[in-house]
Design an enzyme around this catalytic site. Structure first.
Site, PDB file in Angstrom:
ATOM      1  N   HIS A 348       3.042  58.125  77.850  1.00 40.52           N
ATOM      2  CA  HIS A 348       3.466  56.612  77.778  1.00 40.52           C
ATOM      3  C   HIS A 348       4.164  56.071  78.832  1.00 40.52           C
ATOM      4  O   HIS A 348       5.340  55.432  79.001  1.00 40.52           O
ATOM      5  CB  HIS A 348       4.986  57.261  77.417  1.00 40.52           C
ATOM      6  CG  HIS A 348       4.473  57.106  75.626  1.00 40.52           C
ATOM      7  ND1 HIS A 348       4.674  56.274  74.524  1.00 40.52           N
ATOM      8  CD2 HIS A 348       3.868  58.910  74.843  1.00 40.52           C
ATOM      9  CE1 HIS A 348       4.091  57.611  72.890  1.00 40.52           C
ATOM     10  NE2 HIS A 348       4.088  58.036  73.256  1.00 40.52           N
ATOM     11  N   LYS A 534      17.698  48.151  75.550  1.00 44.67           N
ATOM     12  CA  LYS A 534      16.584  49.415  75.527  1.00 44.67           C
ATOM     13  C   LYS A 534      17.920  49.906  76.461  1.00 44.67           C
ATOM     14  O   LYS A 534      18.278  49.495  76.939  1.00 44.67           O
ATOM     15  CB  LYS A 534      14.982  48.884  76.443  1.00 44.67           C
ATOM     16  CG  LYS A 534      15.764  47.757  77.359  1.00 44.67           C
ATOM     17  CD  LYS A 534      14.397  46.971  77.706  1.00 44.67           C
ATOM     18  CE  LYS A 534      13.560  45.832  76.572  1.00 44.67           C
ATOM     19  NZ  LYS A 534      12.901  46.449  75.907  1.00 44.67           N
ATOM     20  N   ARG A 535      16.683  51.477  77.531  1.00 47.43           N
ATOM     21  CA  ARG A 535      17.354  52.399  77.862  1.00 47.43           C
ATOM     22  C   ARG A 535      17.696  51.599  79.839  1.00 47.43           C
ATOM     23  O   ARG A 535      16.525  51.225  79.778  1.00 47.43           O
ATOM     24  CB  ARG A 535      15.905  53.351  77.929  1.00 47.43           C
ATOM     25  CG  ARG A 535      16.628  54.763  79.056  1.00 47.43           C
ATOM     26  CD  ARG A 535      15.526  55.765  78.666  1.00 47.43           C
ATOM     27  NE  ARG A 535      13.997  54.992  79.259  1.00 47.43           N
ATOM     28  CZ  ARG A 535      13.314  55.330  80.266  1.00 47.43           C
ATOM     29  NH1 ARG A 535      13.694  55.251  81.340  1.00 47.43           N
ATOM     30  NH2 ARG A 535      12.043  54.718  80.040  1.00 47.43           N
ATOM     31  N   LYS A 540      12.844  48.193  83.805  1.00 48.73           N
ATOM     32  CA  LYS A 540      13.517  47.298  83.126  1.00 48.73           C
ATOM     33  C   LYS A 540      14.158  45.618  82.972  1.00 48.73           C
ATOM     34  O   LYS A 540      14.149  44.942  82.481  1.00 48.73           O
ATOM     35  CB  LYS A 540      14.019  47.958  81.178  1.00 48.73           C
ATOM     36  CG  LYS A 540      13.216  48.640  80.556  1.00 48.73           C
ATOM     37  CD  LYS A 540      13.863  49.982  80.189  1.00 48.73           C
ATOM     38  CE  LYS A 540      12.776  51.358  79.844  1.00 48.73           C
ATOM     39  NZ  LYS A 540      11.971  50.496  78.716  1.00 48.73           N
ATOM     40  N   THR A 642       8.875  48.726  71.967  1.00 50.63           N
ATOM     41  CA  THR A 642       8.860  48.337  70.781  1.00 50.63           C
ATOM     42  C   THR A 642      10.228  47.851  69.450  1.00 50.63           C
ATOM     43  O   THR A 642       9.640  47.276  69.210  1.00 50.63           O
ATOM     44  CB  THR A 642       8.738  50.136  69.736  1.00 50.63           C
ATOM     45  OG1 THR A 642       9.876  50.466  70.723  1.00 50.63           O
ATOM     46  CG2 THR A 642       7.793  50.892  69.845  1.00 50.63           C
ATOM     47  N   LYS A 646      10.385  44.705  67.027  1.00 47.37           N
ATOM     48  CA  LYS A 646      11.298  45.293  65.820  1.00 47.37           C
ATOM     49  C   LYS A 646      12.341  43.910  65.758  1.00 47.37           C
ATOM     50  O   LYS A 646      12.765  43.593  64.321  1.00 47.37           O
ATOM     51  CB  LYS A 646      12.638  46.293  66.440  1.00 47.37           C
ATOM     52  CG  LYS A 646      11.452  47.153  66.122  1.00 47.37           C
ATOM     53  CD  LYS A 646      13.148  48.797  66.762  1.00 47.37           C
ATOM     54  CE  LYS A 646      12.300  49.589  67.192  1.00 47.37           C
ATOM     55  NZ  LYS A 646      13.024  50.673  67.736  1.00 47.37           N
TER      56      LYS A 646
END
Length: 811
Positions: A348, A534-535, A540, A642, A646
């Site tokens: 991952h 998100k985290r 990110k 993901t 969504k």
């Protein structure tokens, strides 16, 4: 099995009275929820029992999905939906004068995961059951799980998340299935008189692993699979050895919290104890189940598929070897063949630094026998590969090197399949991160792009959109999500687009009501809702988003009469407790929000909402309200993502780099229906190779950007003196590791394109509909079909005809 509203009301009342011996209307919503959960558990128990018996009687091959995290979200409505009785129960509850949504809201989100990894595991468990695949989850029953996030003066504060304070109605304790997990002590090998070496243990710490089982209910197919979570307890016979609170705490810690602070040796040791605890318990229970079937060991891999979700359960490899060698008396070659054929591994991450490794001494002391087996696996790998590939390549792939045990290397060598989770991710693994292994084991590597379950993220989270799709294309898409593509035929139908716009507005109004109640922030639901959930991690690039917001703010301050597309920026993110830089970015965004939300010059042109304690239930509120989906990680860093799927499913337009599954989203919807920006993976690699990137030069050449960054350190944003300086230095002094400044201009330009498009509501809604209609291939059902068909070799009710598979997309 059908259920009428009258039958439901009668049975529900019986369950409630048996539990509480009182009138249901006088009960709290928590009591009503517990009673309804117990009703569902009884209602589905026959299917659960019959499913287990069917698997046993037919000796079918079963999957065991090992994951450090499972993030299921609230299960009440999901279970009702999958049982096909959601509308019946909702109507019955209303007729009884009770508030269904209040009862649903009484359920606490299980704190069993952090983000994408845990949510993916739960989507997969839903799909495995819904496809009728014999499958089991295996993880840890955390007492507190991941922390509860609070903001105090804009800073993240971590509190225990006591999600089990009212118990967990869905679980069943199975003390009769408990096993013993052994830590520490000494071990040596001794001949047993039959020319075999047997391990002799002394001074070990023995922990009882007690399973708590939760039924995973398939969608309208009578299948109920099992999620088994393990809790650490003191064995009764060893109570005398745990005399003090401190002694007992050592045991309790094992299943107390998810991801303990591993910035020190003690935290790392606890993390390793957790990983061995649930892998050992799970493997022991699998072997016990296999032996009940009285089959030869040669049948093990024909009946058992063990899947390692990321490196956390990589100890499945030596643990299965330990049991086969030490307890079952198999020879090394036979045990190794069984292990490799049974175990598969999903990677991952792309970043080498994120791949787990443990100090040799730590493993030697905590897991002495496991270390001996890892050492033997490592030496056999060297002996076998040096003649074939030479010393240089072989030693780059060893499990033990530089004083560490590398868990990804162990998982790759000890499995028959290694998959990435998006095509770009898999390509990077083959060509860069795991290139040496790909050269050695090319047939092991494959791609399985992640997926999500539409049942939770559309059927439950966005019921009105679900009904609209049903009305337009029928209901077949609910069991074959590829049929969503038929919805594309309505992309120019004005009535459909108008309905779509009304649904989106209502969802935005719902979130606005939440923001007003929770944070006293007034939001304009007609504004463009821009979402990044998100985290919190530097790669990110929540920071890039925040700098863009700051740039917009400066434009308004320069000219308060400026016509700008009103926006609501929504953030949801937790930072790891020891990740100081991420927590400083949270403080910066919260300080920026306080400044902007209270500036009369801004008014409704811009608002920022950073939701506290982001989790599955909040995601179900936010995602249907989103207009823009921020997927802005540096290209080549995000494995898949993901949330992008969504948000796309709910009609948000993706604003993204060409990273992870964003590439596949672009391919499906067309470049004209997505906002792309930024460096590509190839361009990032070139900059990294050349080493010529200068953030200072980018800043010097861009007056607009320079002005934005000055705000971090000139006092314009109150109360971030330390954080602003650290962030500024990370970009300029330490040369902007994730190319935030390099991508800034491109990012702002993409945002301006989005602003312009949003002015044309019909054009925007057309693109939103095309995104919804193109999202079918990202169903976790299709992902699981490919795992089952190409890795696990298992069959289910839905896997009779494999013609639907073509590469990575259903046709």
């Amino acid at each position: 099995m059908t259920l009428t509203t009258t039958e439901f009301k009668t049975e529900f009342t019986k369950v409630f009275e048996a539990l509480y011996a009182s009138n249901i209307k006088d009960a709290s919503s928590v009591q009503q929820y517990n009673a309804l959960g117990n009703f569902i558990k009884v209602y589905s128990s026959e299917n659960w029992n019959q499913t287990n018996q069917l698997y046993l009687d037919n000796q079918v091959k079963q999957v065991y999905y090992f994951s450090m995290e499972f993030l299921p979200g609230r299960m009440l409505k999901s279970n009702l939906l999958n049982l096909g009785i959601l509308d019946t129960v909702r109507t019955g509850i209303k007729e009884m004068g009770l508030d269904f949504e209040e009862i649903v809201g009484s359920e606490v989100d299980p704190a069993l995961g952090n983000g994408g990894l845990g949510r993916l595991a739960s989507c997969f468990m839903d799909s495995i059951a819904s496809l009728g695949i014999p499958g089991n989850g295996n993880g840890i029953r955390y007492r507190y799980g991941l922390f509860q996030q609070k903001f105090v003066d804009g800073y993240q504060v971590e509190l225990p998340e006591n999600w089990l304070r009212n118990g967990n109605v869905w679980e069943v304790r199975k003390e009769n299935k408990a096993v013993t997990v052994r830590f520490g002590g000494e071990v040596y090998l001794k001949e047993d008189g039959k020319n075999k070496l047997r391990p002799i243990y002394s001074n070990t710490q023995n922990i009882l692993a007690v399973p708590y089982d939760t039924g995973m209910i398939g969608y309208e197919n009578d299948v109920v699979n099992n999620l088994r979570l393990w809790s650490a307890e003191i064995p009764v016979e060893e109570e005398i050895n745990y005399k003090t609170v401190a002694d007992r705490e050592v045991v309790n810690q094992i299943t107390e919290v998810l991801y303990p602070d591993d910035s020190n040796y003690e935290g790392q040791l606890l993390r390793l104890r957790q990983e061995y605890f649930f892998t050992s318990a799970g493997i022991q229970s699998i072997v016990r189940f296999f032996k009940k079937q009285q089959l030869p060991w040669s049948e093990f891999s024909n009946k058992i598929a063990i899947h390692v979700n990321d490196t956390h359960p990589a100890l499945c490899v030596p643990e299965l070897m330990r049991i086969l060698l030490d307890e079952e008396g198999l020879g090394w070659e036979q045990a190794w063949n069984i292990t490799k054929r049974s175990i598969s591994y999903t990677n991952h991450t792309i970043m080498q630094e994120a791949m787990e490794k443990w100090p040799v001494q730590m493993v030697q002391e905590l897991l002495p026998r496991i270390y001996q087996i890892i050492e033997a696996i490592n030496q056999r790998h060297i002996d076998k590969k040096v003649p074939l590939y030479g010393e240089e390549l072989t030693y780059r792939t060893t499990i033990i090197s530089d004083g560490y045990i590398k868990m990804a290397n162990l998982a790759i060598i000890g499995s028959h399949s290694v998959n990435g989770v998006a095509q770009l991710h898999t390509d990077i693994l083959k060509e860069e991160t795991l290139r040496d292994f790909y050269e050695m084991y090319p047939s092991k590597f494959n791609n399985k792009t992640n997926g999500i379950t539409q049942r939770r993220w559309l059927h439950l989270a966005n019921e009105k959109l679900t009904h609209l799709i049903d009305e337009k294309i029928g209901k077949e898409w609910k069991t074959n999500p590829a049929e969503l593509r038929q919805f594309k035929a309505y992309s120019k139908d004005k009535d459909t687009l108008s309905c779509l716009a009304d649904i989106k507005l209502e969802n935005k109004q719902r979130f606005a009501a939440y923001a007003k109640e929770k944070y006293a922030i007034e939001l304009d639901p007609t504004a463009l809702f821009d979402v990044q959930i998100k985290r919190l991690h530097a790669y990110k690039r929540q920071l890039l988003n925040a700098l863009h917001i700051l740039d917009r703010y400066l434009k308004i301050k320069d000219d308060p009469s400026l016509e700008l597309q009103p926006r609501v920026f929504i953030f949801g993110a937790k930072a790891a407790p020891s990740y100081i830089y991420a927590k400083q970015i949270i403080k910066f965004i919260n300080a920026l929000a306080h400044l902007i939300n209270n500036d009369p010059d801004v008014g409704d042109k811009m608002k920022i909402v950073f939701v506290e304690n982001y989790g599955v239930s909040l995601a179900e509120l936010i995602i249907p309200a989103a207009d823009i989906s921020e997927q802005i990680s540096l290209a080549g860093k995000e494995a898949s993502g993901t949330s992008n799927m969504k948000l796309m499913l709910n009609g948000a337009l993706t604003l993204a780099t060409l990273d992870g599954a964003n590439i596949e989203i672009k391919d499906l919807v067309g470049e004209e229906n997505i906002f792309l920006f930024g460096l590509t993976n190839e361009e990032v690699n070139q900059l990294n190779r050349e080493g010529t990137y200068s953030a200072k030069r980018v800043l010097d050449e861009n007056e607009r950007l320079n002005r934005v960054l000055e705000c971090l350190i000139n006092g314009m944003i109150p109360d971030i003196e330390e954080e602003g300086r650290v962030i500024y230095d990370s970009l300029i002094r330490y040369n902007d590791e994730y190319y935030v400044l390099k991508d800034f201009e491109s990012f702002v330009a993409a945002q301006e394109r989005a602003d312009k498009l949003y002015q044309d509501k019909e054009a925007w809604n057309q693109k939103a509909l095309i995104n919804i209609a193109s999202s079918g291939p990202f169903s976790a059902d299709f992902t699981i079909m490919r795992y089952a068909d190409e890795i696990w070799n298992v069959k289910g009710k839905a896997i009779k005809n494999r013609s639907f598979l073509k590469g990575n997309q259903p046709i």
